[in-house]
Write a protein that holds these residues in place. Structure first.
Motif, PDB file in Angstrom:
ATOM      1  N   UNK A  91       6.933   7.749  10.148  1.00  0.00           N
ATOM      2  CA  UNK A  91       7.316   9.326   9.585  1.00  0.00           C
ATOM      3  C   UNK A  91       7.327  10.463  10.456  1.00  0.00           C
ATOM      4  N   UNK A  92       6.427  10.270  11.526  1.00  0.00           N
ATOM      5  CA  UNK A  92       6.454  11.189  12.509  1.00  0.00           C
ATOM      6  C   UNK A  92       7.458  11.154  13.606  1.00  0.00           C
ATOM      7  N   UNK A  93       7.775   9.889  13.757  1.00  0.00           N
ATOM      8  CA  UNK A  93       8.901   9.962  14.696  1.00  0.00           C
ATOM      9  C   UNK A  93      10.348   9.995  14.166  1.00  0.00           C
ATOM     10  N   UNK A  94      10.560  10.056  13.017  1.00  0.00           N
ATOM     11  CA  UNK A  94      11.903  10.471  12.206  1.00  0.00           C
ATOM     12  C   UNK A  94      11.798  11.987  11.556  1.00  0.00           C
ATOM     13  N   UNK A 154      -1.349   2.380   9.422  1.00  0.00           N
ATOM     14  CA  UNK A 154      -1.134   3.126  10.572  1.00  0.00           C
ATOM     15  C   UNK A 154       0.339   2.914  10.894  1.00  0.00           C
ATOM     16  N   UNK A 155       1.282   1.997  10.654  1.00  0.00           N
ATOM     17  CA  UNK A 155       2.522   2.128  10.874  1.00  0.00           C
ATOM     18  C   UNK A 155       3.347   3.320  10.057  1.00  0.00           C
ATOM     19  N   UNK A 200      -2.545  -6.784   7.238  1.00  0.00           N
ATOM     20  CA  UNK A 200      -1.272  -6.394   7.141  1.00  0.00           C
ATOM     21  C   UNK A 200      -1.326  -4.814   6.379  1.00  0.00           C
ATOM     22  N   UNK A 201      -2.272  -4.906   5.461  1.00  0.00           N
ATOM     23  CA  UNK A 201      -2.357  -3.469   4.888  1.00  0.00           C
ATOM     24  C   UNK A 201      -2.861  -2.494   5.718  1.00  0.00           C
ATOM     25  N   UNK A 207       0.846  10.479   2.779  1.00  0.00           N
ATOM     26  CA  UNK A 207       0.985   9.016   2.472  1.00  0.00           C
ATOM     27  C   UNK A 207       0.006   8.122   3.108  1.00  0.00           C
ATOM     28  N   UNK A 208      -0.279   8.523   4.410  1.00  0.00           N
ATOM     29  CA  UNK A 208      -1.277   7.634   4.960  1.00  0.00           C
ATOM     30  C   UNK A 208      -2.606   7.580   4.186  1.00  0.00           C
TER      31      UNK A 208
END
Length: 73
Positions: free
Chosen positions: A16-19, A10-11, A4-5, A29-30
């Motif tokens: 962030x890029x989508x927004x 990746x998520x 999950x981490x 942050x990644x």
């Protein structure tokens, strides 16, 4: 738990890029999440080894005590 981490690592940049955040801005942050995930994984493995070694040492002590008690009987 680590899966999950890794998924979050990746998520979060994708979201962030989508927004509207730039790719470079999302990379910071990644990288932080990757670093935190790596440290948590390291600490988790270390604690698992510690528990395993304590159990092994506890089993050896209890077996030794049993053998000693039998020898005296």
């Amino acid at each position: 738990m680590v899966r999950w981490a890794a998924f979050s690592c990746l998520l979060v940049p994708v979201v962030l890029v989508v927004f509207g955040t730039s790719v470079g801005g999302a990379a910071v942050p990644a990288l932080g999440l990757v670093a935190v995930t790596a440290v948590c994984r390291l600490l988790l493995r270390r604690s698992e080894r510690s528990v395993r070694s304590r159990r092994t040492a506890g089993n050896a002590k209890s077996q030794g005590a049993r053998r000693g008690a039998r020898a005296h009987d």
